[in-house]
Design a protein around this motif. Sequence first.
Motif, PDB file in Angstrom:
ATOM      1  N   ILE A  86       0.840  -1.201   0.000  1.00 18.33           N
ATOM      2  CA  ILE A  86       0.000   0.000   0.000  1.00 18.33           C
ATOM      3  C   ILE A  86       0.874   1.248   0.000  1.00 18.33           C
ATOM      4  CG2 ILE A  86      -1.651   1.341   1.374  1.00 18.33           C
ATOM      5  CD1 ILE A  86      -2.857  -1.302   2.290  1.00 18.33           C
ATOM      6  N   ALA A  87       1.966   1.208   0.763  1.00 19.11           N
ATOM      7  CA  ALA A  87       2.882   2.346   0.814  1.00 19.11           C
ATOM      8  C   ALA A  87       3.483   2.621  -0.562  1.00 19.11           C
ATOM      9  CB  ALA A  87       3.992   2.084   1.827  1.00 19.11           C
ATOM     10  N   ILE A  88       3.826   1.563  -1.286  1.00 22.85           N
ATOM     11  CA  ILE A  88       4.388   1.727  -2.629  1.00 22.85           C
ATOM     12  C   ILE A  88       3.367   2.344  -3.572  1.00 22.85           C
ATOM     13  CG2 ILE A  88       5.225   0.456  -4.645  1.00 22.85           C
ATOM     14  CD1 ILE A  88       6.556  -1.500  -2.688  1.00 22.85           C
ATOM     15  N   VAL A  89       2.120   1.871  -3.487  1.00 19.72           N
ATOM     16  CA  VAL A  89       1.058   2.418  -4.350  1.00 19.72           C
ATOM     17  C   VAL A  89       0.848   3.902  -4.054  1.00 19.72           C
ATOM     18  CG1 VAL A  89      -1.405   2.331  -4.874  1.00 19.72           C
ATOM     19  CG2 VAL A  89      -0.091   0.207  -4.672  1.00 19.72           C
ATOM     20  N   ILE A  90       0.792   4.244  -2.766  1.00 21.72           N
ATOM     21  CA  ILE A  90       0.614   5.648  -2.380  1.00 21.72           C
ATOM     22  C   ILE A  90       1.774   6.494  -2.904  1.00 21.72           C
ATOM     23  CG2 ILE A  90       0.578   7.251  -0.411  1.00 21.72           C
ATOM     24  CD1 ILE A  90      -0.949   5.116   1.150  1.00 21.72           C
ATOM     25  N   TYR A  91       2.988   5.967  -2.770  1.00 19.69           N
ATOM     26  CA  TYR A  91       4.180   6.706  -3.203  1.00 19.69           C
ATOM     27  C   TYR A  91       4.190   6.920  -4.709  1.00 19.69           C
ATOM     28  CZ  TYR A  91       9.073   7.836  -4.020  1.00 19.69           C
ATOM     29  OH  TYR A  91      10.227   8.450  -4.437  1.00 19.69           O
ATOM     30  N   ILE A  92       3.875   5.884  -5.467  1.00 21.04           N
ATOM     31  CA  ILE A  92       3.853   6.008  -6.932  1.00 21.04           C
ATOM     32  C   ILE A  92       2.790   7.015  -7.367  1.00 21.04           C
ATOM     33  CG2 ILE A  92       3.329   4.780  -9.074  1.00 21.04           C
ATOM     34  CD1 ILE A  92       4.605   2.294  -7.820  1.00 21.04           C
ATOM     35  N   PHE A  93       1.618   6.935  -6.749  1.00 18.34           N
ATOM     36  CA  PHE A  93       0.550   7.877  -7.085  1.00 18.34           C
ATOM     37  C   PHE A  93       0.968   9.306  -6.750  1.00 18.34           C
ATOM     38  CE2 PHE A  93      -3.284  10.252  -5.861  1.00 18.34           C
ATOM     39  CZ  PHE A  93      -4.011  10.155  -7.044  1.00 18.34           C
ATOM     40  N   ALA A  94       1.565   9.493  -5.562  1.00 18.16           N
ATOM     41  CA  ALA A  94       2.002  10.831  -5.143  1.00 18.16           C
ATOM     42  C   ALA A  94       3.086  11.365  -6.059  1.00 18.16           C
ATOM     43  CB  ALA A  94       2.502  10.784  -3.706  1.00 18.16           C
ATOM     44  N   ALA A  95       4.002  10.493  -6.502  1.00 16.24           N
ATOM     45  CA  ALA A  95       5.065  10.921  -7.410  1.00 16.24           C
ATOM     46  C   ALA A  95       4.478  11.382  -8.748  1.00 16.24           C
ATOM     47  CB  ALA A  95       6.062   9.790  -7.625  1.00 16.24           C
ATOM     48  N   GLY A  96       3.491  10.636  -9.235  1.00 15.59           N
ATOM     49  CA  GLY A  96       2.840  11.039 -10.485  1.00 15.59           C
ATOM     50  C   GLY A  96       2.193  12.404 -10.375  1.00 15.59           C
ATOM     51  N   ILE A  97       1.526  12.655  -9.256  1.00 14.89           N
ATOM     52  CA  ILE A  97       0.902  13.956  -9.030  1.00 14.89           C
ATOM     53  C   ILE A  97       1.952  15.052  -8.974  1.00 14.89           C
ATOM     54  CG2 ILE A  97      -0.419  15.354  -7.388  1.00 14.89           C
ATOM     55  CD1 ILE A  97      -2.089  13.325  -8.903  1.00 14.89           C
ATOM     56  N   ARG A  98       3.089  14.780  -8.334  1.00 15.44           N
ATOM     57  CA  ARG A  98       4.175  15.765  -8.248  1.00 15.44           C
ATOM     58  C   ARG A  98       4.698  16.142  -9.637  1.00 15.44           C
ATOM     59  NH1 ARG A  98       3.625  18.539  -3.929  1.00 15.44           N
ATOM     60  NH2 ARG A  98       3.848  17.385  -1.990  1.00 15.44           N
ATOM     61  N   PHE A  99       4.915  15.160 -10.479  1.00 15.64           N
ATOM     62  CA  PHE A  99       5.446  15.439 -11.808  1.00 15.64           C
ATOM     63  C   PHE A  99       4.459  16.254 -12.645  1.00 15.64           C
ATOM     64  CE2 PHE A  99       8.449  11.992 -10.829  1.00 15.64           C
ATOM     65  CZ  PHE A  99       9.631  12.558 -11.302  1.00 15.64           C
ATOM     66  N   ILE A 100       3.178  15.948 -12.497  1.00 16.56           N
ATOM     67  CA  ILE A 100       2.159  16.735 -13.209  1.00 16.56           C
ATOM     68  C   ILE A 100       2.142  18.169 -12.688  1.00 16.56           C
ATOM     69  CG2 ILE A 100      -0.327  17.000 -13.578  1.00 16.56           C
ATOM     70  CD1 ILE A 100      -0.524  13.928 -13.520  1.00 16.56           C
ATOM     71  N   GLU A 101       2.207  18.312 -11.357  1.00 15.14           N
ATOM     72  CA  GLU A 101       2.213  19.638 -10.733  1.00 15.14           C
ATOM     73  C   GLU A 101       3.398  20.465 -11.215  1.00 15.14           C
ATOM     74  OE1 GLU A 101       2.588  21.604  -6.224  1.00 15.14           O
ATOM     75  OE2 GLU A 101       2.591  19.431  -6.510  1.00 15.14           O
ATOM     76  N   ILE A 102       4.570  19.852 -11.253  1.00 13.81           N
ATOM     77  CA  ILE A 102       5.775  20.562 -11.687  1.00 13.81           C
ATOM     78  C   ILE A 102       5.668  20.967 -13.155  1.00 13.81           C
ATOM     79  CG2 ILE A 102       8.252  20.275 -12.121  1.00 13.81           C
ATOM     80  CD1 ILE A 102       8.253  18.423  -9.611  1.00 13.81           C
ATOM     81  N   SER A 103       5.147  20.075 -13.980  1.00 11.95           N
ATOM     82  CA  SER A 103       5.014  20.371 -15.411  1.00 11.95           C
ATOM     83  C   SER A 103       4.063  21.536 -15.653  1.00 11.95           C
ATOM     84  CB  SER A 103       4.532  19.123 -16.161  1.00 11.95           C
ATOM     85  OG  SER A 103       5.463  18.057 -16.022  1.00 11.95           O
ATOM     86  N   LEU A 104       2.950  21.566 -14.923  1.00 13.62           N
ATOM     87  CA  LEU A 104       1.995  22.674 -15.059  1.00 13.62           C
ATOM     88  C   LEU A 104       2.591  23.977 -14.536  1.00 13.62           C
ATOM     89  CD1 LEU A 104      -1.337  20.908 -13.987  1.00 13.62           C
ATOM     90  CD2 LEU A 104      -0.591  21.502 -16.307  1.00 13.62           C
ATOM     91  N   LEU A 105       3.335  23.886 -13.436  1.00  7.63           N
ATOM     92  CA  LEU A 105       3.969  25.076 -12.882  1.00  7.63           C
ATOM     93  C   LEU A 105       5.005  25.635 -13.860  1.00  7.63           C
ATOM     94  CD1 LEU A 105       4.126  26.907 -10.365  1.00  7.63           C
ATOM     95  CD2 LEU A 105       5.905  25.387  -9.483  1.00  7.63           C
ATOM     96  N   ALA A 106       5.737  24.758 -14.515  1.00 12.68           N
ATOM     97  CA  ALA A 106       6.719  25.205 -15.508  1.00 12.68           C
ATOM     98  C   ALA A 106       6.040  25.876 -16.701  1.00 12.68           C
ATOM     99  CB  ALA A 106       7.555  24.018 -15.975  1.00 12.68           C
ATOM    100  N   LEU A 107       4.857  25.374 -17.069  1.00  4.50           N
ATOM    101  CA  LEU A 107       4.096  26.034 -18.147  1.00  4.50           C
ATOM    102  C   LEU A 107       3.724  27.455 -17.753  1.00  4.50           C
ATOM    103  CD1 LEU A 107       1.701  23.203 -19.407  1.00  4.50           C
ATOM    104  CD2 LEU A 107       3.592  24.274 -20.677  1.00  4.50           C
ATOM    105  N   ALA A 108       3.280  27.631 -16.504  1.00  6.08           N
ATOM    106  CA  ALA A 108       2.981  28.975 -16.012  1.00  6.08           C
ATOM    107  C   ALA A 108       4.240  29.835 -16.012  1.00  6.08           C
ATOM    108  CB  ALA A 108       2.384  28.902 -14.608  1.00  6.08           C
ATOM    109  N   GLY A 109       5.384  29.185 -15.754  1.00  3.46           N
ATOM    110  CA  GLY A 109       6.647  29.906 -15.753  1.00  3.46           C
ATOM    111  C   GLY A 109       6.994  30.488 -17.106  1.00  3.46           C
ATOM    112  N   LEU A 110       6.504  29.867 -18.189  1.00  7.02           N
ATOM    113  CA  LEU A 110       6.748  30.412 -19.525  1.00  7.02           C
ATOM    114  C   LEU A 110       6.155  31.814 -19.666  1.00  7.02           C
ATOM    115  CD1 LEU A 110       6.069  27.246 -21.733  1.00  7.02           C
ATOM    116  CD2 LEU A 110       8.290  28.311 -21.268  1.00  7.02           C
TER     117      LEU A 110
END
Length: 256
Positions: free
Chosen positions: A164-188
Amino acid sequence: MNIFLQFYKSLFSPKDIALFRHQGIGKTILYVFFLTLLSALPTVFYSGSAIINGLNAIDETIDSNLPDFEIAEGQLHTEEEVPVTLNKNNFTIIIDSTGAVDPSVLSESGNTIALLKNEVYILAEGQEQTYPYTLLTSGTLTKNDLSDFLASAESLMPIIIPLIAIVIYIFAAGIRFIEISLLALAGLFIKKALAKKLEYRHLWRMSAYSITLPAIFFTIMTALQTAVQNGAIINWFVSLIILLLSIKEVPSHSSK
């Protein structure tokens, strides 16, 4: 600069975040996984506690106190015409095949395990978990079957909790990468307004470090089981402000 010093600098120094745009993408990705690990720890802990405490509470009451029930085709069936509520070991156990209980109401209660019409709901230590019956079984599950299953599940907790910890971690990591990508778009848009010669790859690296302060803040709030009103808005606002300050630290004549 090692990853721990980068973490420390990212909490308060937009100037250092601006400098991190020079580093390799591999180190930035490693930092995102590191930050995700820190922020996921409270969720993993409380989710594990919720499952263990919930299993113990049901196991102690299932044979003598719970009414007979059957889960078939993804739905709970009992002979009870109204929801049944029991209290055991600081847990409230609810059996409701009528659909009368709304899960949104349960979020305001204490530790709760609810077998609802179409799903099982667990609230423990402020952490909510919901699992549809179709995810738990594709056949029929009775009260006796559940008792046997719980006995087996308790012995498998040392395996189940890490999974369960691994599933939570993988899901959280995916959300982080999406968040960073959207933030970088705003940075443009920000870098264009500030006339800074930055490319998306530079902004992505800077965004990965700009989310550090809000990520740690919300990690602490989760650990303290304290709800933050308008948390998503605060998270994005703080991240954007830090990214803005970091972009301003980049010399206008430089893109590298």
